[in-house]
Design a protein around this motif. Structure first.
Motif, mmCIF file in Angstrom:
data_model
loop_
_atom_site.group_PDB
_atom_site.id
_atom_site.type_symbol
_atom_site.label_atom_id
_atom_site.label_comp_id
_atom_site.label_asym_id
_atom_site.label_seq_id
_atom_site.Cartn_x
_atom_site.Cartn_y
_atom_site.Cartn_z
ATOM 1 N N PHE A 1 -33.121 -49.720 -6.288
ATOM 2 C CA PHE A 1 -32.319 -48.723 -5.597
ATOM 3 C C PHE A 1 -30.997 -49.388 -5.231
ATOM 4 O O PHE A 1 -30.981 -50.484 -4.639
ATOM 5 N N LEU A 2 -29.903 -48.749 -5.580
ATOM 6 C CA LEU A 2 -28.603 -49.396 -5.414
ATOM 7 C C LEU A 2 -28.318 -49.760 -3.960
ATOM 8 O O LEU A 2 -27.759 -50.828 -3.683
ATOM 9 N N HIS A 3 -28.730 -48.908 -3.031
ATOM 10 C CA HIS A 3 -28.422 -49.191 -1.627
ATOM 11 C C HIS A 3 -29.232 -50.367 -1.072
ATOM 12 O O HIS A 3 -28.933 -50.881 0.005
ATOM 13 N N PHE B 1 -30.883 -38.164 -9.634
ATOM 14 C CA PHE B 1 -31.176 -36.753 -9.862
ATOM 15 C C PHE B 1 -30.226 -36.167 -10.907
ATOM 16 O O PHE B 1 -29.276 -35.455 -10.611
ATOM 17 N N SER B 2 -30.491 -36.525 -12.148
ATOM 18 C CA SER B 2 -29.759 -35.962 -13.275
ATOM 19 C C SER B 2 -30.704 -35.996 -14.454
ATOM 20 O O SER B 2 -31.758 -36.621 -14.406
ATOM 21 N N ILE C 1 -19.124 -45.664 -5.752
ATOM 22 C CA ILE C 1 -20.232 -44.745 -5.499
ATOM 23 C C ILE C 1 -20.381 -44.494 -4.001
ATOM 24 O O ILE C 1 -20.540 -45.427 -3.208
ATOM 25 N N GLU C 2 -20.335 -43.232 -3.621
ATOM 26 C CA GLU C 2 -20.367 -42.861 -2.207
ATOM 27 C C GLU C 2 -21.773 -42.653 -1.677
ATOM 28 O O GLU C 2 -21.991 -42.635 -0.469
ATOM 29 N N ASP C 3 -22.745 -42.454 -2.583
ATOM 30 C CA ASP C 3 -24.136 -42.213 -2.156
ATOM 31 C C ASP C 3 -25.080 -43.175 -2.881
ATOM 32 O O ASP C 3 -25.878 -42.752 -3.715
ATOM 33 N N PRO C 4 -25.007 -44.480 -2.605
ATOM 34 C CA PRO C 4 -25.809 -45.462 -3.350
ATOM 35 C C PRO C 4 -27.306 -45.243 -3.233
ATOM 36 O O PRO C 4 -28.062 -45.700 -4.086
ATOM 37 N N GLU C 5 -27.748 -44.514 -2.215
ATOM 38 C CA GLU C 5 -29.180 -44.221 -2.091
ATOM 39 C C GLU C 5 -29.678 -43.291 -3.191
ATOM 40 O O GLU C 5 -30.893 -43.158 -3.407
ATOM 41 N N ASN C 6 -28.759 -42.655 -3.897
ATOM 42 C CA ASN C 6 -29.113 -41.734 -4.975
ATOM 43 C C ASN C 6 -28.867 -42.329 -6.364
ATOM 44 O O ASN C 6 -28.753 -41.590 -7.346
#
Length: 395
Positions: free
Chosen positions: A280-282, A300-301, A319-324
């Motif tokens: 996970f990136l975050h 989610f893609s 990336i603004e949402d690293p949790e995704n």
């Protein structure tokens, strides 16, 4: 990959046969909107054994009692659907074909979904390759001793169950515009179920219906082919039809929540020689020094959308949402399939069914061929001997 079949196929291949194959592929059905490869993949027994072993490891992980708790955060809050059942009815696992340090074929997990794939079309495609190219009739796309008849009976049990077929609907959004529409029509032809767009389903008290011949027909079961990403965040459609997130008396096949639970979200939890390192990136505190050997994927893609192949620190910083997102070890596909003018990379999808009260069963496969950086239409526009196909195996 089975040399004798490959050499014979290539020696006897003609453009005329391929054109005949394409003409017959969608005869009587909507036009196919994706490229079909010139050839099937001939899967050797040693690779088949590795694929089965790799798939078993992943499926056994999904079967663990704590899997639901582990993947609870995978489901976006705005898309959680009530009455989730205890297991997915369909699982698909995509493996890129690589070579290990000893030069032997090795499958590596690329993607996974708790969602149906082209279960109807792959049976059709296999039969067509064998017919047009006059292949050995013993070659089969099936596992576990299945035949065309037993496989279709298995799908009937899974999708229709004990319901009248007209009360079972294959549901998607704008069904006739989907690239996979041919699979819808082949499935409906064999099973007698209805193909209904989400926009044509409406709520009546605590159940849902579609309209036919001036009457409301109650839907008992949904063979769900709708990926909520297609709806995005525009919920206005639900005001005109029905909202899947509401409490409704209907059976899901398979329940929408499993699309999220069994996905790229699951990859970082898997430890296997068949699974590339995934994070996970975050949660990544220090970026790997060999960042060029990793890819960046949105959780989610689908269909490869949003994947960054040649990753830089700037890509990650943006990336603004690293949790995704996940950072995943890059899989080096090996051009293992020999075309008339060079090697072609292959990806094999293992397709499982999981009937209620039974164990998951590996049933059939799907294959995709590529010469581009990735498997997918937009990476292979200018090539031949690429596209969708099927793996054929000896019994």
């Amino acid at each position: 990959m089975i040399r004798s079949y490959r050499e014979s196929f290539n020696a006897n291949f003609t453009a005329a046969k391929y054109e005949e194959f394409l003409q017959k592929a969608d005869e009587g059905f909507p036009p196919i909107e994706f490229r079909l490869a010139e050839t099937p993949v001939f899967i050797p027994n040693d690779l088949k054994a590795l694929l089965i072993e790799a798939g078993d490891e992943v499926v056994n992980f999904i079967k663990k009692p704590g899997f639901k708790a582990l993947t609870k955060k995978a489901i976006p809050f705005e898309w959680e659907v009530p009455f989730e059942n205890s297991h997915p009815h369909f699982i698909t696992l995509d493996f890129g074909i690589t070579k290990d340090a000893e030069g032997k074929l090795m499958p590596k997990l690329i993607e996974m979904q708790g969602f149906p794939s082209l279960y109807g079309f792959q049976m059709h495609l296999s039969a067509l390759y064998k017919e047009v190219f006059d292949l050995d009739p013993k070659l089969s796309p099936y596992f576990n001793g299945l035949t065309d008849a037993s496989y279709m009976e298995l799908l009937r049990k899974m999708i229709v169950g004990n319901h009248p077929p007209h009360q079972v609907v294959l549901m998607d959004l704008d069904v006739n515009k989907q690239k996979t529409a041919i699979d819808f029509y082949i499935t409906a032809k064999h099973l007698g179920i209805k193909i209904i767009g989400l926009e044509d389903i409406f709520r009546e008290e605590n159940h849902i219906c579609y309209r036919e011949n001036g009457a409301n027909v109650r839907i008992k079961r949904i063979y769900n082919r709708l990926i909520f990403d297609e709806v995005k965040d525009d919920f206005s459609l639900f005001k005109e039809c029905f909202d899947p997130r509401e409490i409704i008396d209907v059976e899901w096949m398979t329940h929408p929540n499993w699309f999220y639970r069994i996905s790229k979200y699951t990859m970082p939890f898997l430890e296997s020689k068949y699974v590339p390192e995934s994070f996970f990136l975050h949660e990544v505190k220090t970026l790997p020094p060999d960042l060029e050997n990793y890819v960046l994927k949105p959780l989610f893609s689908f269909a490869g959308m949003g994947v960054v192949i040649d990753v830089t620190e700037a890509d990650i910083a943006a990336i603004e949402d690293p949790e995704n997102w996940i950072l995943q070890e890059k899989v080096q596909y090996e051009p293992v399939l020999q075309s008339p003018d060079g090697g072609v990379k292959a990806e094999l999808r293992l397709m499982y069914v999981w009937p209620d009260g039974e164990e998951p069963m590996l049933a059939i496969n799907l294959a995709r061929l590529s010469r581009g950086k990735m498997i997918g239409v937009r990476y292979n526009k200018d090539f031949d001997w690429v596209g969708g196909t099927v793996g054929l195996m000896e019994p």
